[in-house]
Structure formats: C-alpha cells, structure tokens
Design a protein around this motif. Structure first.
Motif, short mmCIF file in Angstrom:
data_model
loop_
_atom_site.label_atom_id
_atom_site.label_comp_id
_atom_site.label_asym_id
_atom_site.label_seq_id
_atom_site.Cartn_x
_atom_site.Cartn_y
_atom_site.Cartn_z
N THR A 125 -10.05 0.85 -1.43
CA THR A 125 -8.95 -0.10 -1.72
C THR A 125 -7.91 -0.06 -0.60
N MET A 128 -4.88 -2.57 -0.16
CA MET A 128 -3.65 -2.50 -0.95
C MET A 128 -2.52 -1.78 -0.21
N ARG A 152 -3.62 -12.13 2.36
CA ARG A 152 -4.17 -11.32 1.28
C ARG A 152 -5.34 -12.04 0.61
#
Length: 203
Positions: A125, A128, A152
C-alpha cells in the motif's frame, strides 16, 4: 210740433250722434277638430347614467437596478516551485515503484519465487503514504486539488492492474492473454499518473 217735424228732428239727431257703439267681444278660440283634448306630452329624454371615467392605470415602470459591482475573481495561491517539484518527485517515484513491481512479477512467472512476490504485492500500500507525503508540500490555499486527485485516480488504476496481473499470473499457463492485458493496463495507468505529476511540478 207736428209729427213730421218731430221725425225730422229725430233723424237729424240720430245722424249726428250715430248709433251706439257695441263693445267688441273677443270670439272664443276655436278648437281644431283634429287637436287632442288631452294636454300634449313633451317627451323627456331618459337620464343617461354618467359615463364611467376611464381610469388609466399607468404601467409599472421597471427599474433596472445597477448591477452590483463584482469583486475581481480570487486568484488561487500558488505553491512555490520547490514544493511543487518535491511533491511531483514523490508521486513519480511511486509510479515507478509499481512499474518495477510489475517487471519483477513478469520475471518470476512460473517460478517458485512467484508466490512470495504475489503475497507481498497483495499487502503493498505504498501509494497511501506517498500521497500523504506529497500532499504535505501544499496548504489548503495552494494545493492543486484537481491535479493531485487525478494522480491518485490514475495511479490507483495502474496499481490495481499490477495486482490483477499477480492474480492472473497464478494460472498454470501464464504468461497468457490475461497477464499481457493486465500489464498493458498497468503501464497505461502509471503513464497517466506520471503526466499528472508533471503538471503538478509545472504548477
């Protein structure tokens, strides 16, 4: 005096004095036989009600209010070139990270090491914290919200395609049409994300 003389005298007296005058009496007005005995009636015109006066209501006058002076549009603040470039560098590096992960998975297809790579990718991840790091280079007044949100979205499409590649790569016949399509989608999404980062750097 004889009778003859008496009569002669009376004749003379009558001639001088003349006969007694009669008082003239106005004859009664003759009534025309065609005239009505009832008094004539003069027709009185009926009383006409007064004509109502025409009251003209003046049409309302439209008053056009002078347009309120508009305040000049607020020019959004702009982050410094150093902050924009630093944020773009973080985002571009994240794009490259998933590009590198895709290349690694492609090289491990069909090998025992592929399973370990696949499991690690499922918990990856990195996008993020990278997004948060880039966002810290801006304030609420100068953040290029549209661009950073577009990054994003495009980066997420690219990273998701890499994960799909990892899933499809578990097939015994991999590489196959599915893995090739996943790789193409991943690279396309990451290329768009790079373009978004470049726009952020340019301001």
């Amino acid at each position: 005096m004889g009778v003859v003389a008496f009569l002669t005298l009376m004749f003379i007296i009558g001639t001088v004095v003349g006969p007694p005058k009669k008082t003239a009496t106005e004859p009664a007005a003759e009534v025309s036989p065609t005239a009505s005995s009832s008094p004539s009636t003069v027709a009185v015109p009926a009383t006409q009600p007064p004509s109502p006066s025409l009251t003209h209501t003046a049409a309302p006058v439209k008053t056009t209010a002078a347009p309120a002076s508009k305040a000049p549009p607020k020019v959004p603040a702009k982050a410094s070139a150093a902050d924009r470039q630093a944020a773009a560098a973080i985002l571009t590096a994240d794009d490259q990270h998933y590009r590198d992960e895709l290349a690694k998975g492609q090289s491990l297809l069909g090998t025992p090491a592929y399973t370990a790579w696949y499991q690690a990718l499922l918990t990856d991840t990195r996008y993020m914290p990278d997004f948060s790091k880039a966002d810290k280079h801006f304030t609420a007044d100068n953040e290029p919200t549209d661009l950073i949100e577009q990054w994003r979205s495009d980066n997420g499409d690219g990273a998701s395609a890499v994960v799909q590649f990892a899933v499809d790569g578990l097939s015994s016949d991999a590489p196959n049409a599915a893995t090739r399509r996943d790789a193409t989608d991943a690279l396309a999404g990451l290329a768009k994300a790079d373009a978004d980062a470049a726009k952020i750097a340019a301001g």
